[in-house]
Design an enzyme around this catalytic site. Structure first.
Site, PDB file in Angstrom:
ATOM      1  N   HIS A 182      -6.358  -0.859   7.774  1.00  0.00           N
ATOM      2  CA  HIS A 182      -7.385  -0.798   8.815  1.00  0.00           C
ATOM      3  C   HIS A 182      -6.840  -0.096  10.059  1.00  0.00           C
ATOM      4  O   HIS A 182      -5.691  -0.310  10.451  1.00  0.00           O
ATOM      5  CB  HIS A 182      -7.799  -2.207   9.255  1.00  0.00           C
ATOM      6  CG  HIS A 182      -8.528  -2.993   8.216  1.00  0.00           C
ATOM      7  ND1 HIS A 182      -9.900  -3.103   8.207  1.00  0.00           N
ATOM      8  CD2 HIS A 182      -8.082  -3.729   7.176  1.00  0.00           C
ATOM      9  CE1 HIS A 182     -10.272  -3.877   7.194  1.00  0.00           C
ATOM     10  NE2 HIS A 182      -9.180  -4.269   6.555  1.00  0.00           N
ATOM     11  N   ARG A 209     -11.472  -5.547  -3.418  1.00  0.00           N
ATOM     12  CA  ARG A 209     -11.439  -4.404  -2.510  1.00  0.00           C
ATOM     13  C   ARG A 209     -10.252  -3.532  -2.884  1.00  0.00           C
ATOM     14  O   ARG A 209      -9.170  -4.031  -3.197  1.00  0.00           O
ATOM     15  CB  ARG A 209     -11.281  -4.851  -1.062  1.00  0.00           C
ATOM     16  CG  ARG A 209     -12.429  -5.684  -0.514  1.00  0.00           C
ATOM     17  CD  ARG A 209     -12.687  -5.304   0.927  1.00  0.00           C
ATOM     18  NE  ARG A 209     -13.153  -3.930   1.034  1.00  0.00           N
ATOM     19  CZ  ARG A 209     -13.041  -3.178   2.137  1.00  0.00           C
ATOM     20  NH1 ARG A 209     -12.454  -3.667   3.207  1.00  0.00           N
ATOM     21  NH2 ARG A 209     -13.494  -1.937   2.155  1.00  0.00           N
ATOM     22  N   HIS A 241      -5.994  -0.736   1.146  1.00  0.00           N
ATOM     23  CA  HIS A 241      -6.327   0.036   2.332  1.00  0.00           C
ATOM     24  C   HIS A 241      -5.582  -0.485   3.555  1.00  0.00           C
ATOM     25  O   HIS A 241      -5.079  -1.608   3.562  1.00  0.00           O
ATOM     26  CB  HIS A 241      -7.835  -0.005   2.611  1.00  0.00           C
ATOM     27  CG  HIS A 241      -8.355  -1.395   2.838  1.00  0.00           C
ATOM     28  ND1 HIS A 241      -8.729  -2.227   1.813  1.00  0.00           N
ATOM     29  CD2 HIS A 241      -8.541  -2.111   3.982  1.00  0.00           C
ATOM     30  CE1 HIS A 241      -9.142  -3.386   2.302  1.00  0.00           C
ATOM     31  NE2 HIS A 241      -9.026  -3.340   3.620  1.00  0.00           N
ATOM     32  N   TYR A 289      -4.115 -11.501   4.434  1.00  0.00           N
ATOM     33  CA  TYR A 289      -3.825 -11.145   5.821  1.00  0.00           C
ATOM     34  C   TYR A 289      -3.073 -12.316   6.457  1.00  0.00           C
ATOM     35  O   TYR A 289      -3.159 -13.462   6.005  1.00  0.00           O
ATOM     36  CB  TYR A 289      -5.120 -10.882   6.584  1.00  0.00           C
ATOM     37  CG  TYR A 289      -5.826  -9.615   6.157  1.00  0.00           C
ATOM     38  CD1 TYR A 289      -5.694  -8.443   6.899  1.00  0.00           C
ATOM     39  CD2 TYR A 289      -6.621  -9.584   5.016  1.00  0.00           C
ATOM     40  CE1 TYR A 289      -6.338  -7.283   6.510  1.00  0.00           C
ATOM     41  CE2 TYR A 289      -7.261  -8.425   4.614  1.00  0.00           C
ATOM     42  CZ  TYR A 289      -7.124  -7.272   5.368  1.00  0.00           C
ATOM     43  OH  TYR A 289      -7.765  -6.123   4.969  1.00  0.00           O
ATOM     44  N   TYR A 339      -7.148  -6.431  -3.241  1.00  0.00           N
ATOM     45  CA  TYR A 339      -7.258  -7.890  -3.119  1.00  0.00           C
ATOM     46  C   TYR A 339      -8.727  -8.294  -3.177  1.00  0.00           C
ATOM     47  O   TYR A 339      -9.615  -7.491  -2.887  1.00  0.00           O
ATOM     48  CB  TYR A 339      -6.629  -8.368  -1.812  1.00  0.00           C
ATOM     49  CG  TYR A 339      -7.330  -7.872  -0.571  1.00  0.00           C
ATOM     50  CD1 TYR A 339      -8.409  -8.567  -0.015  1.00  0.00           C
ATOM     51  CD2 TYR A 339      -6.922  -6.693   0.050  1.00  0.00           C
ATOM     52  CE1 TYR A 339      -9.055  -8.105   1.117  1.00  0.00           C
ATOM     53  CE2 TYR A 339      -7.565  -6.222   1.181  1.00  0.00           C
ATOM     54  CZ  TYR A 339      -8.628  -6.926   1.706  1.00  0.00           C
ATOM     55  OH  TYR A 339      -9.274  -6.466   2.825  1.00  0.00           O
TER      56      TYR A 339
END
Length: 300
Positions: free
Chosen positions: A229, A224, A227, A169, A203
């Protein structure tokens, strides 16, 4: 000992505080007794929590990460979002709309908030590119925000954030200025939202801290599935916090934070260079993902 501690909370002014504190003491004491916790193990637990606090800052919330990998975050989400018309606790029976024109029978299921939400994300217009130069393959994301009757909700605030193809991120980069893969939009009069970003990739959660030590001790994967969010807010409706997961991802069944639900899986479709759904001409391959988000009335 347990009885004495329980009684010490008996005079709490708040009945809810008393209930929570006494239940915590009861279960915590039962755990210590059941495993016959040694003094060395007790101290190691204190040390673990101390390290969790030390590594937490304004960009990294290790306590949320700990709650996630213990399944507590998803348990709280499930308890607080289970009374939704047309849905069971497991999510069965919810027809999620993915741009095929079908109407919803229940609101979109919620999942974990995650540790990387940032207040004050930059505002964008529908159709803008929110990637901010993030590495990855272009992806056009679109859909509608609807109520449980299938009616559009105009003016809904849609916050979006995601990792890039490196699995990071924007807030995980020390030298990055400005947002990447993060933004805030408003739905149009037909409840539609759309934006360009990059295709999300699977990731690992941050595992260089105490939570990583916990996963290694358990022999668990930190991965994970890919995806995006979403957090959606509109007057008169309950705030929705959810993910949309990439169909076919190899980590869907072993998500480190137990956040995957069947109704939150959608295809990311690859296209050759050419005209995109918004009319843009692309010079290379790109992906599209279409997903409708359905809000429950406030108070449900």
């Amino acid at each position: 000992m347990t009885r004495a501690v329980l009684e010490s909370f008996g005079g709490a002014e708040s009945g809810r505080f008393r209930e929570v504190a006494q239940s915590l003491v009861k279960h915590l004491h039962a755990f210590v007794s059941e495993v016959k916790l040694t003094e060395e193990e007790w101290f190691e637990g204190i040390n673990f929590l101390t390290r969790t606090g030390h590594i937490t800052d304004d960009k990294r919330q290790e306590f949320i990460l700990l709650s996630d990998v213990l399944g507590v975050s998803m348990l709280v989400v499930g308890l607080n979002h289970r009374h939704v018309e047309g849905a069971t606790d497991s999510g069965e029976g919810v027809e999620v709309v993915r741009g095929d024109g079908s109407l919803p029978t229940g609101s979109t299921e919620a999942t974990v908030f995650g540790p990387f939400f940032v207040e004050g994300a930059p505002a964008f217009e529908n159709g803008d590119d929110i990637s901010g130069g993030a590495p990855g393959e272009p992806c056009f994301v679109s859909g509608r925000v609807l109520n449980a009757g299938g009616e559009p909700i105009p003016g809904a605030r849609v916050d979006v954030w995601q990792a890039d193809e490196e699995g990071f991120y924007d807030v995980q980069y020390d030298d990055l200025e400005g947002a990447r893969g993060r933004g805030r939009l408003r739905t149009d009069e037909e409840g539609r939202y759309s934006f360009w970003s990059v295709k999300p990739e699977p990731y690992p959660i941050p595992y260089d801290g105490p939570v990583g030590d916990l996963l290694r001790a358990a022999g668990r994967s930190p991965m994970r599935p890919a995806h995006v969010h979403f957090m959606v807010q509109a007057p008169g409706y309950a705030t929705l916090i959810t993910h949309v997961f990439a169909e076919g991802d190899e980590h869907l069944d072993t998500d480190a934070v137990f956040g995957v639900k069947e109704t939150l899986i959608a295809p990311f479709v690859r296209h050759d260079a050419g005209a995109a759904p918004d009319g843009r001409e692309t010079k290379g391959p790109f992906y599209t993902m279409e997903y409708d988000l359905v809000l429950a009335p406030a108070g449900e």
